[in-house]
Write an enzyme that holds these catalytic residues in place. Structure first.
Site: not given
Length: 545
Positions: A333, A396, A452
């Protein structure tokens, strides 16, 4: 009448085979019939050994493959015109391909091509050409391993707002891996990394609700580790490895909205970059370079902390006789953005060159990472030889941000015109796209937070064997890990969502039998005492002495 019936059947068979004889196919034809596929060869004649390739669509648990095998032809003599026109269509044997067969094949491939002999290719020497489709088992294993290093940042982070240590690491650096149950990791944590929470990313940082806390303006953001001197580790890796892991976000995606979403030159944040056209997203740059001189943990920026530690380790191990060295950066991320940024920074600063001039390969493995910079940033990374492999879930949204409209997928002419705009982004490196809807373990949801999830990505990596290939868990990695911080597994597996809990929320009994929060921060988790000296030696413009 019975003889006439047999004669009619016999003539029908002859007519059928004669018809096949006249068919000439320029390419392989596939004739679907319910759950089976019949494959016919290019040209069929009486001397051809007919074969069938039958591929039934079974469930994910077991795949039965009927391989194309030639069977002896059995001629049937009739008249001169119809001689030898019958053939048996019967495979000699049936092969069984199960999940265990696929795992055995992977094990054999790994044994024949060990990491110690191929680590440079695994680190991206050839941009992973031929290693992702079909999936190389050694590369898969390494991607999972570095992904778990990034996952350790989540598992060790204190998210509890009712803890006075919220925002810190729950374990000391010397016992980080052992405390997380990562036994025999082969790595030692050399330094913890901290960032100031004074920048505008409120949904990334965690803060305690209590007034007396370990730090009001800092968050633990990752660590630098180095592979140990154990002979087994060195034999397995084939070199000494410096690993940098950055913390990202588990499920909360609000931080994307917090981004300023505009690019600015990296040179303005103290990077030693000769080209002002090289730009990165301003929020990532601020997180990486900002500091708070009044805070013991963030009085040096995350950038200064990581560069000085890499410098120390390269000087210590870079020129050791008969030993190779690598620098690997990993993150998920927002941590993936920091991984790309710091990998670039290490190379731009020349820290991947030893005193004797040996060049150390720098690689970034990112998971669900966003775009970081513009096209010129991408080109500069390539010029420096930094290798980046991005593992993403196709569903995502983070991997498609920022730059939803102006990015590397836009027409080249448009990108040329818009190249100078402050919101024109480009991904870097190579991409390994995965799809959670291919896994029989996961819900087919397109919920943004679950798509995610890092543990889900590691699960998908374990089952990925190449485009169009069946999903089979290669190492048998426990699917229950997916639900550690999500509700992503299908309900019939009966794994409770968000099951990972800290025992008693970190409370322990003291000698008087009372429940307390024990002291956590240790002196060796602070900055290195010689960090100022190392900063001086780096001679970068952002140093403050």
């Amino acid at each position: 009448m019975q003889h006439e019936h047999y004669f009619i059947l016999y003539k029908s068979a002859i007519n059928f085979v004669t018809t096949l004889k006249l068919i000439k196919l320029s390419t392989m034809a596939t004739i679907p019939s319910h759950n089976f596929h019949l494959r016919l060869p290019h040209m069929i004649n009486q001397r051809t050994q007919y074969s069938l390739s039958l591929k039934p669509h079974f469930s994910h648990s077991t795949l039965i493959t009927f391989p194309t095998r030639a069977s002896p032809a059995r001629a049937m003599s009739t008249t001169d015109e119809e001689a030898s026109i019958s053939t048996r269509l019967e495979p000699e044997s049936y092969g069984l391909t199960t999940a265990e067969d696929i795992r055995r094949r992977d094990r054999e491939a790994k044994e024949s091509k060990r990491l110690r002999d191929t680590w440079r290719k695994i680190q991206g020497e050839d941009d992973w050409a031929g290693l992702m489709d079909p999936m190389d088992p050694v590369l898969r294993s390494e991607l999972i391993r570095y992904g778990e290093m990034a996952q350790a940042c989540y598992d060790a982070f204190d998210f509890d707002p009712f803890s006075r240590y919220c925002g810190s690491c729950r374990f000391t650096r010397r016992h980080l891996f052992d405390s997380l149950g990562i036994i025999d990791s082969g790595y030692e944590v050399a330094r913890y990394l901290y960032a100031t929470s004074n920048i505008n990313l409120p949904n990334f940082f965690s803060k305690s609700r209590w007034s007396k806390v370990w730090s009001k303006n800092a968050n633990w953001i990752g660590y630098v580790a180095v592979s140990d001197d154990d002979e087994a580790t060195r034999c397995r890796l084939g070199r000494r490895d410096i690993a940098i892991a950055w913390r990202g976000t588990v499920t909360r995606l609000e931080w994307i909205a917090d981004l300023k979403d505009f690019l600015k030159p990296v040179s303005g944040n103290g990077f030693r970059c000769p080209d002002p056209a090289v730009k990165a997203e301003s929020g990532f740059l601020d997180l990486y370079t900002d500091k708070d001189t009044c805070c013991n943990f963030s009085k040096f920026s995350a950038r200064e902390q990581v560069l000085t530690e890499v410098k120390r380790l390269v000087e210590r191990y870079g020129d050791e006789e008969g030993e190779e060295l690598s620098i690997t950066v990993t993150g998920h991320s927002l941590g993936g953005a920091l991984a790309v940024l710091s990998a670039y920074d290490v190379a731009e600063m020349g820290l991947n060159r030893t005193r004797k001039g040996k060049v150390i390969p720098v690689t970034a493995f990112t998971y669900g990472g966003p775009r970081v910079g513009n096209i010129r940033f991408k080109e500069r990374i390539e010029e420096l030889g930094v290798k980046v492999l991005r593992v993403v879930n196709e569903h995502d949204v983070v991997a498609k941000s920022p730059g939803l409209f102006l990015n590397e997928r836009a027409p080249q002419a448009l990108m040329k015109l818009a190249g100078g705009l402050p919101w024109c982004y480009s991904h870097v490196g190579e991409m390994l796209p995965l799809d959670h809807q291919k896994s029989p373990f996961l819900k087919p949801t397109v919920d943004l937070s679950t798509a995610h999830n890092l543990e889900a990505l590691l699960h998908l990596l374990d089952g990925y064997h190449g485009k169009g290939q069946r999903f089979v868990l290669s190492s048998g990695r426990d699917p229950a890990l997916v639900n550690k911080a999500s509700d992503f597994l299908k309900d019939h597996f009966m794994v409770p969502p968000y099951w990972r809990q800290d025992a008693n929320k970190g409370m322990v009994r003291n000698t008087d039998g009372r429940w307390i929060q024990p002291d956590r921060i240790r002196a060796d988790d602070h900055h290195a005492p010689d960090i100022l000296q190392l900063l001086t030696q780096l001679h970068h413009p952002s140093q403050l002495l």
